[in-house]
Enzyme design. Structure first.
Site, PDB file in Angstrom:
ATOM      1  N   VAL A 271      -5.442  -2.142   8.839  1.00  0.00           N
ATOM      2  CA  VAL A 271      -6.666  -2.939   8.794  1.00  0.00           C
ATOM      3  C   VAL A 271      -6.848  -3.344   7.331  1.00  0.00           C
ATOM      4  O   VAL A 271      -6.716  -2.507   6.435  1.00  0.00           O
ATOM      5  CB  VAL A 271      -7.893  -2.128   9.282  1.00  0.00           C
ATOM      6  CG1 VAL A 271      -9.179  -2.924   9.127  1.00  0.00           C
ATOM      7  CG2 VAL A 271      -7.691  -1.688  10.724  1.00  0.00           C
TER       8      VAL A 271
ATOM      9  N   GLY B 154     -13.655   1.075   7.740  1.00  0.00           N
ATOM     10  CA  GLY B 154     -14.890   1.832   7.933  1.00  0.00           C
ATOM     11  C   GLY B 154     -15.792   1.238   9.003  1.00  0.00           C
ATOM     12  O   GLY B 154     -16.976   1.575   9.077  1.00  0.00           O
TER      13      GLY B 154
ATOM     14  N   TYR C  23      -6.238  10.570  11.427  1.00  0.00           N
ATOM     15  CA  TYR C  23      -5.481  10.936  12.629  1.00  0.00           C
ATOM     16  C   TYR C  23      -5.830  12.333  13.122  1.00  0.00           C
ATOM     17  O   TYR C  23      -5.945  12.553  14.326  1.00  0.00           O
ATOM     18  CB  TYR C  23      -3.978  10.819  12.378  1.00  0.00           C
ATOM     19  CG  TYR C  23      -3.527   9.392  12.165  1.00  0.00           C
ATOM     20  CD1 TYR C  23      -2.841   9.022  11.018  1.00  0.00           C
ATOM     21  CD2 TYR C  23      -3.816   8.420  13.112  1.00  0.00           C
ATOM     22  CE1 TYR C  23      -2.433   7.712  10.821  1.00  0.00           C
ATOM     23  CE2 TYR C  23      -3.412   7.105  12.918  1.00  0.00           C
ATOM     24  CZ  TYR C  23      -2.722   6.756  11.774  1.00  0.00           C
ATOM     25  OH  TYR C  23      -2.328   5.469  11.574  1.00  0.00           O
TER      26      TYR C  23
ATOM     27  N   TYR D 284       0.837  -1.205   0.000  1.00  0.00           N
ATOM     28  CA  TYR D 284       0.000   0.000   0.000  1.00  0.00           C
ATOM     29  C   TYR D 284       0.871   1.253   0.000  1.00  0.00           C
ATOM     30  O   TYR D 284       0.554   2.241  -0.667  1.00  0.00           O
ATOM     31  CB  TYR D 284      -0.926  -0.030   1.225  1.00  0.00           C
ATOM     32  CG  TYR D 284      -1.697   1.247   1.476  1.00  0.00           C
ATOM     33  CD1 TYR D 284      -1.404   2.073   2.553  1.00  0.00           C
ATOM     34  CD2 TYR D 284      -2.749   1.632   0.632  1.00  0.00           C
ATOM     35  CE1 TYR D 284      -2.115   3.228   2.799  1.00  0.00           C
ATOM     36  CE2 TYR D 284      -3.472   2.796   0.866  1.00  0.00           C
ATOM     37  CZ  TYR D 284      -3.154   3.593   1.953  1.00  0.00           C
ATOM     38  OH  TYR D 284      -3.865   4.739   2.201  1.00  0.00           O
ATOM     39  N   GLU D 285       1.995   1.227   0.755  1.00  0.00           N
ATOM     40  CA  GLU D 285       2.886   2.376   0.828  1.00  0.00           C
ATOM     41  C   GLU D 285       3.898   2.371  -0.313  1.00  0.00           C
ATOM     42  O   GLU D 285       4.810   3.197  -0.364  1.00  0.00           O
ATOM     43  CB  GLU D 285       3.601   2.397   2.193  1.00  0.00           C
ATOM     44  CG  GLU D 285       2.671   2.798   3.327  1.00  0.00           C
ATOM     45  CD  GLU D 285       3.350   2.819   4.695  1.00  0.00           C
ATOM     46  OE1 GLU D 285       4.519   2.421   4.788  1.00  0.00           O
ATOM     47  OE2 GLU D 285       2.682   3.216   5.664  1.00  0.00           O
TER      48      GLU D 285
ATOM     49  N   GLY E 281     -14.689   0.946  12.407  1.00  0.00           N
ATOM     50  CA  GLY E 281     -14.200   1.304  13.735  1.00  0.00           C
ATOM     51  C   GLY E 281     -13.057   0.457  14.240  1.00  0.00           C
ATOM     52  O   GLY E 281     -12.639   0.594  15.394  1.00  0.00           O
ATOM     53  N   ILE E 282     -12.503  -0.436  13.403  1.00  0.00           N
ATOM     54  CA  ILE E 282     -11.432  -1.329  13.860  1.00  0.00           C
ATOM     55  C   ILE E 282     -10.121  -0.565  14.043  1.00  0.00           C
ATOM     56  O   ILE E 282      -9.420  -0.721  15.039  1.00  0.00           O
ATOM     57  CB  ILE E 282     -11.267  -2.540  12.909  1.00  0.00           C
ATOM     58  CG1 ILE E 282     -12.562  -3.354  12.895  1.00  0.00           C
ATOM     59  CG2 ILE E 282     -10.088  -3.418  13.347  1.00  0.00           C
ATOM     60  CD1 ILE E 282     -12.583  -4.526  11.927  1.00  0.00           C
TER      61      ILE E 282
END
Lengths: 175, 171
Positions: A99, A105, A143, A30-31, A107-108
């Site tokens: 996650v 989406g 964040y 992803y990064e 709340g984890i």
């Protein structure tokens, strides 16, 4: 436990290193830096689960009937460790927070960071620090919504690194 | 000034360590941000699981500072972890009193730290520098440090105690 999603957050164990390794790779992809991973599952086991661990982990897990499309019940994690601020003392540093996309989406992520915050406070820490890439808009927004602030923007602090040959030369006193 | 020694900090050094922390903070115009006490330093650095490690620079009595100190520099560090590359050494504070600069004390401290990093199989040494602190940036860049904020876009974030508590209350 949260908005319509059944999950638990618990401390990571040695057995979780396989899934942590899997999700680490997903996060690196992803990064856009997956070719930089030099750590193996074995390294994680040694570095995180021996007498003097270099990091701690927490895992987000869902029940069997809610597991991911490719069959995984462990669907999120956070890696953190304790650091020290010469101004304020004990601090906790959140190194990784992840996650799996299909579980976002719900709340984890928020529950994982809350757990790190809880553990940090219990250990006497007064701050939680972490770094975010400047192009990662969705994470930056997440964040900022949790009440954090960007120390790099506000105070102009830059993260520096000395590694490889430069580190070896520094150790020998050359410059 | 060839006469100085570098050694591991001991519990008796906490008073000097705090003094130097405050001097460095003053240089960064953040003096009133230092809330740490000698008791904190003692408890957190010299127990079973220290949160930090410290080396101090010590000069002989006859070279003591204008205000009578023999501990004239220090570095505070700890070990961190990057799950992609493993153990790292994180340099939290690094300071030499103004009247003792230019004698190679800073370089020796850095050399000792990098030795520690290499010896403990850390793949890198990390630290933060304020972007306005040009002399320090030059000092580090000359030694091969790279600026991750500029080169890779990393931004350092913080959540303070008040917001941490809010976060845990909401769960």
């Amino acid at each position: 436990m949260s908005r319509g999603m059944d999950f638990t957050i618990r401390p990571a164990t040695l057995e979780d290193c396989k899934d942590i390794s899997r999700m680490l790779l997903e996060l690196a992809e992803y990064e856009k830096v997956s070719d930089q991973i030099k750590i193996t599952q074995r390294d994680l086991e040694q570095d995180g689960f021996s007498k003097n661990p270099f990091f701690h982990g927490i895992i987000a897990e869902v029940p069997e009937h809610l597991k991911s499309k490719d069959g995984h019940p462990k669907i999120g994690y956070s890696l953190y460790f304790y650091t020290y601020s010469s101004w304020k003392g004990r601090a906790v540093y959140m190194e990784d927070l992840y996650v799996m996309p299909e579980f976002r989406g719900k709340g984890i992520g928020k529950a994982l960071i809350a757990k790190v915050a809880q553990l940090g406070l219990a250990a006497g820490c007064t701050q939680l620090n972490f770094t975010v890439l400047d192009w990662n808009k969705s994470s930056l927004d997440f964040y900022l919504k949790q009440g954090c602030w960007d120390v790099t923007s506000d105070l102009g602090y830059h993260c520096m690194r000395c590694e490889g040959d430069a580190l070896q030369h520094m150790a020998q006193g050359d410059h | 000034m060839s006469m100085f020694i570098l050694r591991k900090a001991e519990p008796k050094d906490v008073s000097d360590i705090l003094r130097l922390i405050k001097e460095l903070a003053k240089y960064e115009e953040m003096e009133n941000q230092v809330l740490l006490t000698e008791e904190d330093l003692l408890e957190d650095g010299f127990g079973d699981h220290p949160f930090y490690h410290c080396i101090v620079a010590h000069v002989p009595e006859e070279h003591q500072s204008a205000d009578g100190h023999v501990i004239i520099g220090f570095a505070m560090y700890y070990f961190t972890y990057d799950p992609w590359i493993g153990k790292l050494l994180y340099l939290e504070d690094f300071y030499v009193m103004k009247e003792y600069r230019g004698f190679g004390i800073g370089s020796e401290i850095l050399k000792k730290l990098s030795n520690t990093a290499v010896r403990t199989r850390c793949s890198s040494m990390h630290f933060i520098v304020a972007e306005w602190n040009k002399p320090s940036i030059e000092f580090y860049k000359r030694r091969g440090a790279s600026d991750l904020s500029l080169e890779e876009g990393w931004r350092l974030f913080k959540i303070d105690k008040q917001n941490l508590m809010k976060m845990t209350d909401e769960e």
